[in-house]
Design a protein around this motif. Sequence first.
Motif, short mmCIF file in Angstrom:
data_model
loop_
_atom_site.label_atom_id
_atom_site.label_comp_id
_atom_site.label_asym_id
_atom_site.label_seq_id
_atom_site.Cartn_x
_atom_site.Cartn_y
_atom_site.Cartn_z
N GLU A 173 0.86 -1.20 0.00
CA GLU A 173 0.00 0.00 0.00
C GLU A 173 0.88 1.23 0.00
O GLU A 173 1.96 1.25 0.59
N TRP A 174 0.41 2.27 -0.68
CA TRP A 174 0.97 3.61 -0.55
C TRP A 174 -0.20 4.58 -0.51
O TRP A 174 -1.13 4.47 -1.31
N SER A 175 -0.17 5.52 0.45
CA SER A 175 -1.36 6.35 0.68
C SER A 175 -0.97 7.76 1.10
O SER A 175 0.02 7.96 1.81
N LEU A 176 -1.79 8.72 0.68
CA LEU A 176 -1.64 10.11 1.08
C LEU A 176 -2.64 10.43 2.19
O LEU A 176 -3.84 10.16 2.04
N GLY A 177 -2.16 11.01 3.30
CA GLY A 177 -3.02 11.38 4.42
C GLY A 177 -3.36 12.86 4.39
O GLY A 177 -2.51 13.69 4.06
N PHE A 178 -4.61 13.21 4.77
CA PHE A 178 -5.03 14.61 4.67
C PHE A 178 -6.13 15.00 5.66
O PHE A 178 -6.95 15.88 5.38
N ASN A 179 -6.17 14.38 6.83
CA ASN A 179 -7.16 14.83 7.83
C ASN A 179 -6.63 16.10 8.48
O ASN A 179 -5.65 16.08 9.22
N ARG A 180 -7.30 17.20 8.22
CA ARG A 180 -6.77 18.51 8.62
C ARG A 180 -6.74 18.71 10.13
O ARG A 180 -6.08 19.64 10.62
N TYR A 181 -7.44 17.89 10.89
CA TYR A 181 -7.45 18.04 12.34
C TYR A 181 -6.34 17.23 13.03
O TYR A 181 -6.08 17.42 14.21
N ILE A 182 -5.71 16.30 12.31
CA ILE A 182 -4.67 15.46 12.90
C ILE A 182 -3.32 15.94 12.37
O ILE A 182 -3.03 15.80 11.19
N LEU A 183 -2.51 16.49 13.26
CA LEU A 183 -1.27 17.13 12.84
C LEU A 183 -0.01 16.48 13.38
O LEU A 183 1.06 16.65 12.80
N HIS A 184 -0.13 15.71 14.47
CA HIS A 184 1.07 15.19 15.11
C HIS A 184 0.88 13.72 15.46
O HIS A 184 -0.23 13.29 15.80
N PRO A 185 1.95 12.92 15.43
CA PRO A 185 1.84 11.49 15.72
C PRO A 185 1.63 11.21 17.20
O PRO A 185 2.05 11.98 18.06
N MET A 186 0.97 10.08 17.47
CA MET A 186 0.69 9.68 18.86
C MET A 186 0.84 8.17 19.04
O MET A 186 0.21 7.59 19.91
N ASN A 187 1.67 7.55 18.22
CA ASN A 187 1.94 6.11 18.33
C ASN A 187 0.68 5.27 18.18
O ASN A 187 0.54 4.21 18.80
N ASP A 188 -0.24 5.72 17.34
CA ASP A 188 -1.46 4.99 17.06
C ASP A 188 -1.72 5.08 15.57
O ASP A 188 -2.06 6.14 15.04
N THR A 189 -1.57 3.95 14.88
CA THR A 189 -1.59 3.97 13.42
C THR A 189 -2.89 4.51 12.87
O THR A 189 -2.89 5.25 11.87
N LEU A 190 -4.03 4.17 13.48
CA LEU A 190 -5.32 4.62 12.95
C LEU A 190 -5.41 6.14 12.90
O LEU A 190 -6.11 6.70 12.05
N PHE A 191 -4.72 6.83 13.81
CA PHE A 191 -4.67 8.28 13.78
C PHE A 191 -3.49 8.76 12.93
O PHE A 191 -3.65 9.63 12.06
N ASP A 192 -2.30 8.20 13.17
CA ASP A 192 -1.09 8.73 12.55
C ASP A 192 -1.11 8.64 11.03
O ASP A 192 -0.59 9.53 10.35
N GLU A 193 -1.72 7.58 10.48
CA GLU A 193 -1.71 7.43 9.02
C GLU A 193 -2.62 8.45 8.32
O GLU A 193 -2.56 8.57 7.10
N LYS A 194 -3.43 9.18 9.08
CA LYS A 194 -4.31 10.20 8.50
C LYS A 194 -3.75 11.62 8.66
O LYS A 194 -4.41 12.60 8.28
N ILE A 195 -2.57 11.77 9.23
CA ILE A 195 -2.00 13.08 9.53
C ILE A 195 -1.95 13.95 8.27
O ILE A 195 -1.53 13.51 7.20
N ALA A 196 -2.38 15.19 8.42
CA ALA A 196 -2.32 16.14 7.30
C ALA A 196 -0.87 16.31 6.84
O ALA A 196 0.04 16.50 7.64
N GLY A 197 -0.67 16.23 5.54
CA GLY A 197 0.67 16.39 4.98
C GLY A 197 1.55 15.17 5.11
O GLY A 197 2.77 15.27 4.99
N SER A 198 0.95 14.00 5.31
CA SER A 198 1.73 12.78 5.46
C SER A 198 1.47 11.83 4.29
O SER A 198 0.57 12.02 3.48
N PHE A 199 2.30 10.79 4.23
CA PHE A 199 1.97 9.61 3.44
C PHE A 199 2.38 8.39 4.25
O PHE A 199 3.17 8.48 5.19
N HIS A 200 1.80 7.25 3.93
CA HIS A 200 2.30 6.02 4.55
C HIS A 200 2.63 4.98 3.49
O HIS A 200 2.08 4.95 2.39
#
Length: 376
Positions: free
Chosen positions: A291-318
């Motif tokens: 898988e390769w994915s672009l994340g863009f949830n504008r409310y999630i900005l920083h990692p917290m060691n939880d993949t379900l949140f971190d993979e949606k971080i604005a300005g990220s990819f996984h």
Amino acid sequence: MIDARWQKLADVLVHHSVRVQPGERVLIEAFDMPPEFVALLMRTVYAAGGEAIPLIKQTPALRALYQHASEGQIQFLAGLERTLMEGVQGYIGLRGAPNYAEMSDIPQEQMQLVRQHWWVPVHQEVRVPKTRWVVLRWPTHGMAQAANMSTEAFEEFYFRVCTLDYAQMARDVEPLVELMQRTREVHIKGSGTDLRFSIEGIGVVPCYGTHNIPDGECFTCPVRDSVEGEITINTNSVYEGNLYRDIRFKLRKGKIVEATCADDGDRPGAGNPRKLNRILDSDEGARYIGEWSLGFNRYILHPMNDTLFDEKIAGSFHFTPGNAYGEADNGNRSQIHWDLVVIQRPEYGGGEIYFDGVLVRKDGQFVLPELQALNY
């Protein structure tokens, strides 16, 4: 009194995510959850005309099981759950475990048995391709601590993120889907990262609350043998209770040929290169990308060691070693599916993503006019 935010979340899960129809059965698998929320969710399923089937689990009991179960016992339990999964049309997975490191001292060979004989036949072979499913974490004190927030502030953040306007997100992501469907080659540049791969002919899947809560990503998959270059993962990642830092891969012809990370020792909960490479040696597909994915949830900005949140971080990819999803399939099969997150916003080192030589995102912000609705 039931928190009004609970009902709003239950409505999202039942009506938006799983889209429960009259007469359908919905399996609710609840790990360490408040029973009041499970009961509320069941009532919401019944109100939609469905039949709620609760499966209640506790992490300490699962830990004891994983530590001691034989291969035959795991296969027996997996057979029961597979039969259950085959009899439902919807699945809601609720995960409230307060301690992400709870499984950290279970031998890796035991966890491999669980992955191979339980996770694969129940979830990879039935739940993912054959049900309408959604999974989410439940806010805990541990999650608040990992996010460096007070419990009250984290709960406000959690419910705001999880119940945002997913219908609007679905509309905003359409131009990105169309662009990715036309794209042949992706080039990613950043600190310690220079990757090229093809996505030609691979499906593109927008995610706006139908499988994960919270959500906000659009994924595809590299052509299996096309990935070339190196990548540095700039967020920590927890896998099977162990925390990995500074993961770096070199890839040739699609395969991870070199994998390193910080060596935090051999104690439970600590990641190290030996554990990392044992995971990647679980099977042939674990060293290829699923898988390769672009994340863009504008409310999630920083990692917290939880993949379900971190993979949606604005300005990220996984970038994901292991199994590919059927909707965006390069044919790779593995018991592993490990989403590793790279944040490209300026405070995390920046970076650029090109589609067929055209700059699409720079320092975490989409630069094409038709994609700017996805910016944070």
